[in-house]
Design a protein around this motif. Structure first.
Motif, PDB file in Angstrom:
ATOM      1  N   LEU A 100       0.747  -1.402   0.341  1.00 26.93           N
ATOM      2  CA  LEU A 100       0.160   0.265  -0.017  1.00 26.93           C
ATOM      3  C   LEU A 100       1.282   1.501   0.100  1.00 26.93           C
ATOM      4  O   LEU A 100       0.553   2.354   0.348  1.00 26.93           O
ATOM      5  CB  LEU A 100      -1.207  -0.084   1.449  1.00 26.93           C
ATOM      6  N   ARG A 101       1.947   0.976  -0.718  1.00 28.02           N
ATOM      7  CA  ARG A 101       3.122   2.478  -0.467  1.00 28.02           C
ATOM      8  C   ARG A 101       3.605   2.300  -1.829  1.00 28.02           C
ATOM      9  O   ARG A 101       4.387   1.296  -2.121  1.00 28.02           O
ATOM     10  CB  ARG A 101       4.073   2.267   0.373  1.00 28.02           C
ATOM     11  N   VAL A 102       3.125   3.119  -2.643  1.00 27.53           N
ATOM     12  CA  VAL A 102       3.200   3.282  -3.965  1.00 27.53           C
ATOM     13  C   VAL A 102       4.284   4.496  -4.527  1.00 27.53           C
ATOM     14  O   VAL A 102       4.108   5.782  -4.417  1.00 27.53           O
ATOM     15  CB  VAL A 102       2.273   3.600  -5.330  1.00 27.53           C
ATOM     16  N   SER A 103       5.600   3.846  -4.598  1.00 22.42           N
ATOM     17  CA  SER A 103       6.587   5.166  -5.241  1.00 22.42           C
ATOM     18  C   SER A 103       6.388   5.933  -6.426  1.00 22.42           C
ATOM     19  O   SER A 103       5.537   5.380  -7.407  1.00 22.42           O
ATOM     20  CB  SER A 103       8.117   4.793  -5.062  1.00 22.42           C
ATOM     21  N   PRO A 104       6.539   6.586  -6.772  1.00 25.15           N
ATOM     22  CA  PRO A 104       6.178   7.854  -8.139  1.00 25.15           C
ATOM     23  C   PRO A 104       7.080   6.520  -9.258  1.00 25.15           C
ATOM     24  O   PRO A 104       5.904   7.175 -10.204  1.00 25.15           O
ATOM     25  CB  PRO A 104       7.031   8.868  -7.754  1.00 25.15           C
ATOM     26  N   ASP A 105       7.674   6.298  -8.923  1.00 19.90           N
ATOM     27  CA  ASP A 105       8.355   5.202 -10.101  1.00 19.90           C
ATOM     28  C   ASP A 105       7.418   4.635 -10.935  1.00 19.90           C
ATOM     29  O   ASP A 105       7.032   4.337 -11.571  1.00 19.90           O
ATOM     30  CB  ASP A 105      10.184   5.243 -10.058  1.00 19.90           C
ATOM     31  N   ARG A 106       7.168   3.776 -10.110  1.00 14.28           N
ATOM     32  CA  ARG A 106       6.215   2.809 -10.057  1.00 14.28           C
ATOM     33  C   ARG A 106       4.749   3.336 -10.697  1.00 14.28           C
ATOM     34  O   ARG A 106       4.267   2.822 -11.215  1.00 14.28           O
ATOM     35  CB  ARG A 106       5.641   1.523  -8.881  1.00 14.28           C
ATOM     36  N   PHE A 107       4.339   4.401 -10.098  1.00  9.70           N
ATOM     37  CA  PHE A 107       3.462   4.857 -10.018  1.00  9.70           C
ATOM     38  C   PHE A 107       3.144   5.210 -11.900  1.00  9.70           C
ATOM     39  O   PHE A 107       2.114   5.098 -13.126  1.00  9.70           O
ATOM     40  CB  PHE A 107       3.056   6.178  -9.557  1.00  9.70           C
ATOM     41  N   TYR A 108       4.709   6.002 -12.399  1.00 10.89           N
ATOM     42  CA  TYR A 108       4.429   6.650 -13.889  1.00 10.89           C
ATOM     43  C   TYR A 108       4.159   5.476 -14.711  1.00 10.89           C
ATOM     44  O   TYR A 108       3.584   4.901 -15.226  1.00 10.89           O
ATOM     45  CB  TYR A 108       6.013   7.035 -14.051  1.00 10.89           C
ATOM     46  N   LYS A 109       4.858   4.292 -13.782  1.00 11.21           N
ATOM     47  CA  LYS A 109       4.830   2.911 -15.240  1.00 11.21           C
ATOM     48  C   LYS A 109       3.744   2.621 -15.063  1.00 11.21           C
ATOM     49  O   LYS A 109       3.301   1.818 -15.668  1.00 11.21           O
ATOM     50  CB  LYS A 109       6.542   2.055 -15.046  1.00 11.21           C
ATOM     51  N   GLU A 110       3.113   2.461 -13.815  1.00 11.29           N
ATOM     52  CA  GLU A 110       1.706   1.143 -13.712  1.00 11.29           C
ATOM     53  C   GLU A 110       0.587   1.863 -14.402  1.00 11.29           C
ATOM     54  O   GLU A 110      -0.552   0.921 -14.462  1.00 11.29           O
ATOM     55  CB  GLU A 110       1.813   1.279 -12.232  1.00 11.29           C
ATOM     56  N   LEU A 111       0.883   3.424 -13.915  1.00 11.15           N
ATOM     57  CA  LEU A 111      -0.832   3.762 -14.051  1.00 11.15           C
ATOM     58  C   LEU A 111      -1.399   2.901 -15.343  1.00 11.15           C
ATOM     59  O   LEU A 111      -1.958   3.237 -15.798  1.00 11.15           O
ATOM     60  CB  LEU A 111      -0.890   5.345 -14.094  1.00 11.15           C
ATOM     61  N   GLU A 123       9.631  -1.340 -13.622  1.00 10.68           N
ATOM     62  CA  GLU A 123       8.537  -0.741 -12.426  1.00 10.68           C
ATOM     63  C   GLU A 123       9.316   1.010 -12.704  1.00 10.68           C
ATOM     64  O   GLU A 123       9.100   0.954 -11.559  1.00 10.68           O
ATOM     65  CB  GLU A 123       8.502  -1.406 -11.462  1.00 10.68           C
ATOM     66  N   SER A 124      10.117   1.417 -13.915  1.00  8.93           N
ATOM     67  CA  SER A 124      10.333   3.178 -13.525  1.00  8.93           C
ATOM     68  C   SER A 124      10.196   2.695 -15.561  1.00  8.93           C
ATOM     69  O   SER A 124      10.587   1.893 -16.021  1.00  8.93           O
ATOM     70  CB  SER A 124      11.338   3.135 -12.643  1.00  8.93           C
ATOM     71  N   PRO A 125       9.729   4.676 -15.940  1.00 13.25           N
ATOM     72  CA  PRO A 125      10.695   4.231 -17.036  1.00 13.25           C
ATOM     73  C   PRO A 125      11.553   4.808 -17.786  1.00 13.25           C
ATOM     74  O   PRO A 125      12.700   5.102 -16.402  1.00 13.25           O
ATOM     75  CB  PRO A 125       9.478   6.096 -16.890  1.00 13.25           C
ATOM     76  N   ASP A 126      11.883   4.708 -18.786  1.00 14.44           N
ATOM     77  CA  ASP A 126      13.190   5.000 -19.536  1.00 14.44           C
ATOM     78  C   ASP A 126      13.664   6.417 -19.336  1.00 14.44           C
ATOM     79  O   ASP A 126      14.439   6.629 -19.128  1.00 14.44           O
ATOM     80  CB  ASP A 126      12.976   5.032 -20.302  1.00 14.44           C
ATOM     81  N   ASN A 127      12.517   7.267 -19.184  1.00 19.93           N
ATOM     82  CA  ASN A 127      12.721   8.533 -19.865  1.00 19.93           C
ATOM     83  C   ASN A 127      11.703   9.631 -18.847  1.00 19.93           C
ATOM     84  O   ASN A 127      10.233   8.997 -18.725  1.00 19.93           O
ATOM     85  CB  ASN A 127      13.274   9.152 -21.176  1.00 19.93           C
ATOM     86  N   ASP A 128      11.284  10.871 -18.294  1.00 23.16           N
ATOM     87  CA  ASP A 128      10.370  11.832 -18.527  1.00 23.16           C
ATOM     88  C   ASP A 128       9.912  12.241 -19.700  1.00 23.16           C
ATOM     89  O   ASP A 128      10.342  13.537 -20.185  1.00 23.16           O
ATOM     90  CB  ASP A 128      10.594  12.918 -17.170  1.00 23.16           C
ATOM     91  N   PRO A 129       8.860  11.689 -19.927  1.00 19.22           N
ATOM     92  CA  PRO A 129       8.434  12.616 -21.714  1.00 19.22           C
ATOM     93  C   PRO A 129       7.319  13.952 -21.049  1.00 19.22           C
ATOM     94  O   PRO A 129       7.492  15.025 -22.319  1.00 19.22           O
ATOM     95  CB  PRO A 129       7.105  11.996 -21.824  1.00 19.22           C
ATOM     96  N   SER A 130       7.689  14.686 -20.322  1.00 13.94           N
ATOM     97  CA  SER A 130       7.645  16.141 -19.829  1.00 13.94           C
ATOM     98  C   SER A 130       8.790  16.790 -19.840  1.00 13.94           C
ATOM     99  O   SER A 130       8.344  18.383 -20.001  1.00 13.94           O
ATOM    100  CB  SER A 130       6.617  16.160 -18.570  1.00 13.94           C
TER     101      SER A 130
END
Length: 497
Positions: free
Chosen positions: A324-335, A360-367
Motif C-alpha cells: 500500500l506504498r506506491v513510489s512515484p516511479d512505480r506509479f509512472y509505469k503502472e498507471l 517498474e520505472s520509465p526510461d525517461n521523463d516525457p514531460s
C-alpha cells in the motif's frame, strides 16, 4: 649519503608545491583580468493590455572573495520600463535545479518573448520553434530581473574559484543576495517595492535568499512579496528513503488527480474535488494506517486498500504487493501499463513509450524531453541575437553544480532539511510581506500537497499566504490557459501590495 638522499627528497617535494603556487598565481591573474560584459538594448511590447517601452540589459556581475579576487561572473537579464521610475516594483526571478538556468521562467512565462510549444502536452518536435511576443509578461506591473546563479545559464566560476563557496543551499543564497544588493545599488532602486520569485528548487532558493536579505542584522533588504511556483521547501518529508512514510502521504493527492485526468480513479470529477477527497484520505485514514505499520489490523488494511485503489486507479492486487506504498516511479509505469504508456514526472499529462512495458520505472521523463529543445533554442536565439550577448560559453539550461552542499550550517542532508521556517520567520518579522504559491495539479516533481504540508507548519502565519492551482504540471505555463491565469494571478498579487 643519507643527507644527500634526504635533500633530494625535499627538493623533489618542493617542485609540486612550487607548481601549485604558480598555477594559483596564474589563475588569480586571469580572474583579475576578467572584464564583465554588459549590453543594453531598447524595445517595445504590449503586456497586460498596456504598451510598454523597455530596456533589456544582459550583463555580468562579478563577485569577489574576501581578498578581492574575482570568483564568479553571474549573468542577469533585466527588463526595465522606460522612462525609469525608482518607486516602481521590481521582481527578481530564478529557476531551480539547483543547476537550472532562468530560461524556463524567462522564455516560458514572464519575459517579453516566449517560445511557442504545444499547449496540449505533446512533444515540441524539431526546430524552428517560433519566438513570440508575450502579452502575459509582467512588465506592465513590475520591472523584471532574471538571475542565473553560478554554473547555470551563461554564469560561470572564474579561474581559481573554489566551487564549495558557491555550490550549496546557503552559499548559493549568499551569492544571489549579493547580486540583488548590487543591482539595487547600481540602479538606484533601494526604495522600490521588491518581490522575489522562484520555481522548483528556485522556491528553496527563495526561502534561503529571504533569510540572507531579511535575516541579517545589518543591510537588510525588506521584501513585499515572495512568489513560489511549484514549491519544494521540506526535503525531509518528501525524501524517498526507506522508513519515511510522509512521502507516500504527500504524493497521494497528485496520484489521484493524475489518475482522473487519464480516465481512471475518480474520472469525470473536477481536479479540485479529486484533490480534496484525496487530501482528506491521505492525512486521515491513510496516514493513520502508515503510522501503525505492522500493527494495523487486516480489516483496516482492506479498507485503506480499497479506497486507495478507487482514488489512484491501481488494482488492489498491485497495491497489496506494494504494501500500500506506491513510489512515484512505480506509479509512472503502472498507471497506463495496460495502454503501453508511461506518464511524466514534471507534468503527468504527458505520456511516453518505453523500450518495453515491463519493469517498474520509465526510461525517461516525457514531460521534460517534450519541451527542453524548444526552450534551449529560444534562449540562445534571444540572448545571443536580439539582446547582443557575445560569448563562446554554452548556455546551461540544466548545468552540473555538484557536489551540492545541502547542509544549513551543519548536519548535512542526512539531517532533516526544511527551509520553510525561513519563510515563517520572514512573515513574523515583516508585517508587509506576503507569499504567493502556485501549484499544478499534475506535478510530481513538487507535489501540491507537499507544498501545503510544508507551509502549514507551526510558526508560519497563514493569513498572508495566497494559494493558486493550475490544470497542468510543474511548468504550468506550458499550457496557454494556465500561463494567462498565472500572469493574472501574479499581477493581482503585485498590485495588492
Amino acid at each position: 649519503m643519507k643527507f644527500v638522499t634526504g635533500a633530494l627528497a625535499l627538493a623533489l617535494a618542493a617542485v609540486p608545491a612550487a607548481a601549485q603556487a604558480q598555477d594559483k598565481d596564474k589563475a588569480e591573474a586571469e580572474a583579475r583580468a576578467y572584464v564583465p560584459q554588459v549590453v543594453t538594448t531598447r524595445h517595445q511590447g504590449s503586456f497586460g493590455g498596456q504598451r510598454v517601452n523597455y530596456s533589456a540589459t544582459i550583463g555580468e556581475t562579478v563577485l569577489k572573495s574576501k581578498e578581492g579576487v574575482p570568483e564568479a561572473a553571474i549573468v542577469t537579464t533585466a527588463y526595465v520600463r522606460e522612462p525609469r521610475d525608482p518607486s516602481r516594483p521590481v521582481t527578481f526571478l530564478f529557476n531551480g535545479g539547483p543547476g537550472s538556468g532562468s530560461v524556463w521562467l524567462q522564455m516560458g512565462a514572464f519575459g517579453p518573448k516566449r517560445v511557442a510549444i504545444p499547449s496540449d502536452a505533446r512533444d515540441d518536435g524539431a526546430p524552428p520553434y517560433p519566438l513570440l511576443d508575450n502579452p502575459d509578461s509582467l512588465l506592465d506591473v513590475t520591472d523584471l530581473v532574471f538571475i542565473d546563479p553560478p554554473g547555470t545559464g551563461f554564469s560561470v566560476l572564474l579561474p581559481g574559484a573554489d566551487p564549495k563557496n558557491y555550490y550549496g543551499v546557503s552559499q548559493d543564497a549568499k551569492a544571489v543576495a549579493q547580486v540583488i544588493r548590487r543591482w539595487l545599488n547600481d540602479n538606484g532602486r533601494w526604495n522600490s517595492p521588491k518581490f522575489l520569485g522562484g520555481e522548483s528548487y528556485g522556491t528553496t532558493r527563495s526561502a534561503a535568499v529571504v533569510n540572507e536579505l531579511e535575516g541579517q542584522t545589518y543591510n537588510d533588504v525588506a521584501l513585499n512579496g515572495i512568489i513560489l511556483i511549484s514549491t519544494i521547501l521540506d526535503f525531509g518529508a518528501e525524501s524517498e528513503v526507506a522508513g519515511n512514510e510522509m512521502g507516500f502521504v504527500t504524493t497521494l493527492p497528485s496520484m489521484a488527480t493524475t489518475a482522473a485526468y487519464h480516465g481512471k480513479g475518480l474520472a469525470g470529477t473536477p481536479a479540485a474535488e479529486v484533490a480534496e477527497q484525496a487530501r482528506q484520505f491521505a492525512i486521515g485514514p491513510y496516514a493513520a494506517f502508515l503510522l501503525k505499520g505492522q500493527k494495523a489490523s487486516s480489516e483496516e488494511r482492506a479498507a485503506v486498500r480499497a479506497r486507495l485503489s478507487q482514488l489512484i486507479g491501481l488494482s488492489e492486487s498491485f497495491l497489496d504487493r506494494a504494501e500500500l506504498r506506491v513510489s512515484p516511479d512505480r506509479f509512472y509505469k503502472e498507471l497506463l501499463r495496460d495502454r503501453g504508456l508511461t506518464i511524466g514526472r514534471l507534468d503527468t499529462r504527458y505520456t511516453g513509450k518505453d523500450y518495453d512495458s515491463a519493469g517498474e520505472s520509465p526510461d525517461n521523463d516525457p514531460s521534460f524531453y517534450g519541451i527542453d529543445a524548444g526552450y534551449t533554442a529560444a534562449v540562445n536565439s534571444w540572448q545571443r541575437g536580439a539582446l547582443g550577448f557575445r560569448t563562446d560559453r554554452e548556455y546551461q539550461a540544466i548545468g552540473s553544480v555538484g557536489p551540492w552542499d545541502w547542509s544549513l550550517g551543519g548536519g548535512g542532508r542526512s539531517a532533516y532539511l526544511s527551509v520553510a521556517p525561513y519563510i515563517g520567520t520572514a512573515l513574523r518579522e515583516n508585517s508587509g510581506l506576503r507569499v504567493f504559491v502556485g501549484q499544478g495539479w499534475y506535478d510530481f516533481a513538487t507535489p501540491f500537497f507537499g507544498a501545503e504540508y510544508s507551509l502549514s507548519r507551526t510558526g508560519i502565519p497563514q493569513d498572508r499566504i495566497a494559494w493558486h492551482y493550475y490544470d497542468a504540471g510543474h511548468m504550468m505555463y506550458v499550457r496557454d490557459e494556465d500561463r494567462a491565469k498565472l500572469a493574472r494571478d501574479i499581477r493581482a498579487f503585485i498590485r495588492a501590495r
